[in-house]
Write a protein that holds these residues in place. Structure first.
Motif, PDB file in Angstrom:
ATOM      1  N   SER A  88      31.156  -6.609  76.250  1.00  0.00           N
ATOM      2  CA  SER A  88      32.085  -5.564  75.817  1.00  0.00           C
ATOM      3  C   SER A  88      33.536  -5.999  75.878  1.00  0.00           C
ATOM      4  O   SER A  88      34.348  -5.621  75.028  1.00  0.00           O
ATOM      5  CB  SER A  88      31.894  -4.308  76.681  1.00  0.00           C
ATOM      6  OG  SER A  88      30.602  -3.776  76.512  1.00  0.00           O
ATOM      7  N   ASP A  89      33.883  -6.801  76.883  1.00  0.00           N
ATOM      8  CA  ASP A  89      35.288  -7.220  77.023  1.00  0.00           C
ATOM      9  C   ASP A  89      35.670  -8.291  76.004  1.00  0.00           C
ATOM     10  O   ASP A  89      36.831  -8.707  75.939  1.00  0.00           O
ATOM     11  CB  ASP A  89      35.575  -7.690  78.441  1.00  0.00           C
ATOM     12  CG  ASP A  89      34.736  -8.902  78.838  1.00  0.00           C
ATOM     13  OD1 ASP A  89      33.808  -9.266  78.075  1.00  0.00           O
ATOM     14  OD2 ASP A  89      35.003  -9.473  79.909  1.00  0.00           O
ATOM     15  N   VAL A 102      34.271   0.389  79.312  1.00  0.00           N
ATOM     16  CA  VAL A 102      34.418   0.034  80.720  1.00  0.00           C
ATOM     17  C   VAL A 102      33.153   0.434  81.462  1.00  0.00           C
ATOM     18  O   VAL A 102      32.423   1.342  81.058  1.00  0.00           O
ATOM     19  CB  VAL A 102      35.651   0.735  81.347  1.00  0.00           C
ATOM     20  CG1 VAL A 102      36.928   0.259  80.686  1.00  0.00           C
ATOM     21  CG2 VAL A 102      35.535   2.253  81.248  1.00  0.00           C
ATOM     22  N   LYS A 103      32.905  -0.252  82.533  1.00  0.00           N
ATOM     23  CA  LYS A 103      31.709  -0.003  83.331  1.00  0.00           C
ATOM     24  C   LYS A 103      31.777   1.381  83.961  1.00  0.00           C
ATOM     25  O   LYS A 103      32.807   1.803  84.482  1.00  0.00           O
ATOM     26  CB  LYS A 103      31.597  -1.076  84.418  1.00  0.00           C
ATOM     27  CG  LYS A 103      30.232  -1.174  85.069  1.00  0.00           C
ATOM     28  CD  LYS A 103      29.201  -1.763  84.144  1.00  0.00           C
ATOM     29  CE  LYS A 103      27.882  -1.996  84.875  1.00  0.00           C
ATOM     30  NZ  LYS A 103      26.780  -2.345  83.976  1.00  0.00           N
ATOM     31  N   ASP A 104      30.654   2.094  83.909  1.00  0.00           N
ATOM     32  CA  ASP A 104      30.557   3.435  84.487  1.00  0.00           C
ATOM     33  C   ASP A 104      29.224   3.522  85.230  1.00  0.00           C
ATOM     34  O   ASP A 104      28.226   3.985  84.682  1.00  0.00           O
ATOM     35  CB  ASP A 104      30.641   4.494  83.385  1.00  0.00           C
ATOM     36  CG  ASP A 104      30.612   5.918  83.945  1.00  0.00           C
ATOM     37  OD1 ASP A 104      31.069   6.113  85.092  1.00  0.00           O
ATOM     38  OD2 ASP A 104      30.121   6.818  83.227  1.00  0.00           O
ATOM     39  N   TYR A 128      26.287   2.094  73.331  1.00  0.00           N
ATOM     40  CA  TYR A 128      27.232   1.524  74.293  1.00  0.00           C
ATOM     41  C   TYR A 128      26.607   0.380  75.088  1.00  0.00           C
ATOM     42  O   TYR A 128      27.237  -0.655  75.326  1.00  0.00           O
ATOM     43  CB  TYR A 128      27.731   2.586  75.269  1.00  0.00           C
ATOM     44  CG  TYR A 128      28.588   3.678  74.656  1.00  0.00           C
ATOM     45  CD1 TYR A 128      28.991   3.634  73.327  1.00  0.00           C
ATOM     46  CD2 TYR A 128      28.981   4.775  75.428  1.00  0.00           C
ATOM     47  CE1 TYR A 128      29.762   4.642  72.774  1.00  0.00           C
ATOM     48  CE2 TYR A 128      29.767   5.779  74.880  1.00  0.00           C
ATOM     49  CZ  TYR A 128      30.151   5.723  73.560  1.00  0.00           C
ATOM     50  OH  TYR A 128      30.911   6.725  73.027  1.00  0.00           O
ATOM     51  N   GLY A 129      25.381   0.571  75.522  1.00  0.00           N
ATOM     52  CA  GLY A 129      24.724  -0.442  76.330  1.00  0.00           C
ATOM     53  C   GLY A 129      24.369  -1.694  75.558  1.00  0.00           C
ATOM     54  O   GLY A 129      24.121  -2.749  76.167  1.00  0.00           O
ATOM     55  N   ALA A 130      24.338  -1.600  74.215  1.00  0.00           N
ATOM     56  CA  ALA A 130      23.953  -2.752  73.401  1.00  0.00           C
ATOM     57  C   ALA A 130      24.962  -3.892  73.529  1.00  0.00           C
ATOM     58  O   ALA A 130      24.599  -5.063  73.398  1.00  0.00           O
ATOM     59  CB  ALA A 130      23.826  -2.340  71.938  1.00  0.00           C
ATOM     60  N   TYR A 131      26.224  -3.554  73.788  1.00  0.00           N
ATOM     61  CA  TYR A 131      27.249  -4.591  73.897  1.00  0.00           C
ATOM     62  C   TYR A 131      27.203  -5.266  75.264  1.00  0.00           C
ATOM     63  O   TYR A 131      27.557  -6.428  75.406  1.00  0.00           O
ATOM     64  CB  TYR A 131      28.634  -3.979  73.662  1.00  0.00           C
ATOM     65  CG  TYR A 131      28.725  -3.123  72.429  1.00  0.00           C
ATOM     66  CD1 TYR A 131      28.711  -3.688  71.159  1.00  0.00           C
ATOM     67  CD2 TYR A 131      28.804  -1.737  72.512  1.00  0.00           C
ATOM     68  CE1 TYR A 131      28.782  -2.910  70.017  1.00  0.00           C
ATOM     69  CE2 TYR A 131      28.876  -0.948  71.382  1.00  0.00           C
ATOM     70  CZ  TYR A 131      28.863  -1.527  70.142  1.00  0.00           C
ATOM     71  OH  TYR A 131      28.923  -0.755  69.008  1.00  0.00           O
ATOM     72  N   SER A 186      26.054   2.205  83.481  1.00  0.00           N
ATOM     73  CA  SER A 186      26.236   2.306  82.034  1.00  0.00           C
ATOM     74  C   SER A 186      27.683   1.990  81.657  1.00  0.00           C
ATOM     75  O   SER A 186      28.439   1.456  82.464  1.00  0.00           O
ATOM     76  CB  SER A 186      25.838   3.712  81.551  1.00  0.00           C
ATOM     77  OG  SER A 186      26.634   4.705  82.191  1.00  0.00           O
ATOM     78  N   TRP A 187      28.057   2.350  80.437  1.00  0.00           N
ATOM     79  CA  TRP A 187      29.386   2.061  79.917  1.00  0.00           C
ATOM     80  C   TRP A 187      29.975   3.324  79.313  1.00  0.00           C
ATOM     81  O   TRP A 187      29.259   4.213  78.865  1.00  0.00           O
ATOM     82  CB  TRP A 187      29.306   0.971  78.837  1.00  0.00           C
ATOM     83  CG  TRP A 187      28.743  -0.313  79.334  1.00  0.00           C
ATOM     84  CD1 TRP A 187      27.415  -0.640  79.444  1.00  0.00           C
ATOM     85  CD2 TRP A 187      29.468  -1.435  79.815  1.00  0.00           C
ATOM     86  NE1 TRP A 187      27.275  -1.901  79.965  1.00  0.00           N
ATOM     87  CE2 TRP A 187      28.516  -2.414  80.195  1.00  0.00           C
ATOM     88  CE3 TRP A 187      30.829  -1.722  79.963  1.00  0.00           C
ATOM     89  CZ2 TRP A 187      28.886  -3.647  80.707  1.00  0.00           C
ATOM     90  CZ3 TRP A 187      31.198  -2.959  80.467  1.00  0.00           C
ATOM     91  CH2 TRP A 187      30.243  -3.904  80.843  1.00  0.00           C
ATOM     92  N   LYS A 188      31.298   3.393  79.309  1.00  0.00           N
ATOM     93  CA  LYS A 188      31.959   4.529  78.684  1.00  0.00           C
ATOM     94  C   LYS A 188      33.229   4.051  77.984  1.00  0.00           C
ATOM     95  O   LYS A 188      33.826   3.042  78.381  1.00  0.00           O
ATOM     96  CB  LYS A 188      32.306   5.610  79.715  1.00  0.00           C
ATOM     97  CG  LYS A 188      33.364   5.202  80.724  1.00  0.00           C
ATOM     98  CD  LYS A 188      33.675   6.362  81.679  1.00  0.00           C
ATOM     99  CE  LYS A 188      34.774   5.959  82.679  1.00  0.00           C
ATOM    100  NZ  LYS A 188      35.085   7.076  83.618  1.00  0.00           N
ATOM    101  N   PRO A 189      33.652   4.762  76.920  1.00  0.00           N
ATOM    102  CA  PRO A 189      34.860   4.354  76.212  1.00  0.00           C
ATOM    103  C   PRO A 189      36.123   4.780  76.949  1.00  0.00           C
ATOM    104  O   PRO A 189      36.153   5.821  77.604  1.00  0.00           O
ATOM    105  CB  PRO A 189      34.752   5.083  74.865  1.00  0.00           C
ATOM    106  CG  PRO A 189      33.728   6.140  75.051  1.00  0.00           C
ATOM    107  CD  PRO A 189      32.960   5.861  76.284  1.00  0.00           C
ATOM    108  N   GLU A 190      37.136   3.944  76.839  1.00  0.00           N
ATOM    109  CA  GLU A 190      38.451   4.255  77.410  1.00  0.00           C
ATOM    110  C   GLU A 190      39.486   4.067  76.306  1.00  0.00           C
ATOM    111  O   GLU A 190      39.532   3.027  75.652  1.00  0.00           O
ATOM    112  CB  GLU A 190      38.737   3.328  78.581  1.00  0.00           C
ATOM    113  CG  GLU A 190      40.045   3.612  79.295  1.00  0.00           C
ATOM    114  CD  GLU A 190      40.226   2.717  80.515  1.00  0.00           C
ATOM    115  OE1 GLU A 190      41.062   1.785  80.441  1.00  0.00           O
ATOM    116  OE2 GLU A 190      39.521   2.932  81.516  1.00  0.00           O
TER     117      GLU A 190
END
Length: 408
Positions: free
Chosen positions: A284-285, A381-383, A277-280, A386-390
């Motif tokens: 990410s957007d 999305v930002k968490d 997830y963090g690689a993007y 870190s990032w998480k999927p929505e």
């Protein structure tokens, strides 16, 4: 090698209970041919163990995927056997073998297992390994249930081979939603069975819509991706479809971002496991994500049971957890209906089977053994840090079902 044997004493306890409750328990049984005799004794129930060999990447380039598959399989076995580890009074004797991502090692393991009387093999996250195991299944007439390996060639390969996960055509069909007819598409992938399979899938799905499909394939041992990312910019496609797996994902995406690919065109890819997830990052957007699975995507009771089972064992559900869980469900179904020894009966038990899996209603298509299942479109999305999927959209299983093909 990791081996687990499920030993259950419930049958013995049940026998003692029935003996204590039976009327005239001490009275001798009528002799054959006398009053009260049926003339023949009932055949004893078969209690011999059913041997199963799960071949997966405990080590090697895709070891993280292998561990997720293993955890899902453990949770699925617990769920499908209601904690007994047995089916119809027969314990499942499971052997876990490390293929290390190596086809030769996997084939050797399969031959050893089959030579020891194993009639069911399963697993692998590596497409090239899955194809070799499918060959062994056909040659030795044993049941094989492939794991996360996505190559479309597994589907319909032979009557002995099934799959417990999605395939590349389902990925591409999920990504194809909203892509205009006639688009110029470049596939960016590793030069292996998985990458080549994605090229073929994009040509089959988007090519049918008039897309001009080209590819940039990167050797698996490459660690410097800048020249390949530059080729994507120079190609000036309307869409770059990225198919990538393994530990080099972060470096690959960094090169893609640095070379301006994300700013010059639309990029679509499969959302990988949590570690990616963090690689993007901030890009990410700018990426459209198709998704096989992320925890919470389905929201049904079986998924909840899977997540709870994995967490109870100290793990964490991830991208390929459902593939392991479903493999266990399929093996239990095969043994329950086919006995564990009659391979043809086990095949018949699986063909056309519809069941509730962790991704909802799931079907083993009888015609070619494709696993029909829903897919997802998501965003990151930002968490915190870190990032998480929505979830954006659930794509119906029938919408992304691959075209049927006859079993070879």
């Amino acid at each position: 090698m990791r081996t687990q044997k499920f030993l259950v004493a419930g049958a013995a306890a049940l026998a003692l209970t029935l003996s204590a409750c039976a009327p005239n328990a001490a009275a001798p049984a009528p002799a054959p041919g006398t009053a009260g005799s049926t003339g023949s004794a009932a055949a004893p129930a078969d209690t011999t163990p059913v041997k199963v060999d799960i071949i997966y990447s405990k080590t090697g380039p895709l070891a993280a995927y292998g561990e997720t598959f293993y955890q899902g399989f453990q949770a699925g076995l617990e769920h499908a056997t209601e904690g007994t580890g047995e089916v119809n009074g027969r314990k499942l004797e499971i052997t876990y073998t490390d293929d290390a991502g190596n086809p030769d090692k996997a084939v050797a393991a399969a031959k050893d297992a089959i030579g020891n009387g194993t009639r069911i093999i399963g697993g692998t996250v590596v497409s090239g390994v899955a194809l070799k195991l499918a060959e062994q299944a056909e040659q030795n007439k044993v049941l094989y249930i492939s794991g996360p390996a996505a190559t479309d060639a597994v589907t319909g390969l032979n009557k002995y081979t099934f799959r417990s996960g999605r395939q590349s055509l389902q990925d591409v069909a999920t990504a194809a939603n909203g892509i205009p007819d006639g688009a110029k598409v470049t596939v960016f992938a590793q030069n292996n069975a998985f990458g080549q399979g994605n090229v073929a899938a994009v040509k089959a799905v988007l090519g049918a819509k008039g897309a001009q499909v080209s590819e940039v394939l990167v050797p698996e041992d490459v660690t410097e991706f800048t020249p390949f990312a530059r080729q994507l910019v120079d190609a000036k496609p309307d869409l770059v479809f990225v198919a990538w797996a393994g530990a080099t994902s972060g470096a690959m995406w960094q090169a893609v971002a640095q070379q301006g690919v994300l700013d010059s065109t639309t990029v679509s890819t499969g959302l990988g496991d949590k570690a990616t997830y963090g690689a993007y990052g901030a890009a990410s957007d700018k990426i459209t994500f198709l998704n096989h699975y992320f925890p919470g995507a389905a929201g049904n009771d079986v998924e909840k049971a899977m997540i709870e089972g994995v967490e109870k064992a100290g793990g964490s559900a991830d991208l390929f957890t459902p593939d392991g869980f479903v493999a266990a469900q399929m093996i239990v179904r095969a043994v329950e209906e086919g006995g564990g020894d009659d391979v043809d009966a086990m095949i018949s038990a699986l063909e056309g089977w519809e069941f509730d899996g962790p991704k909802g209603k799931t079907q083993v298509r009888a015609s070619d053994h494709a696993l029909i299942q829903e897919m997802y479109q998501v965003k990151l999305v930002k968490d915190g840090d870190s990032w998480k999927p929505e979830l954006i959209n659930k794509v119906d299983a029938a919408t992304v079902a691959p075209a049927e093909k006859p079993i070879g």
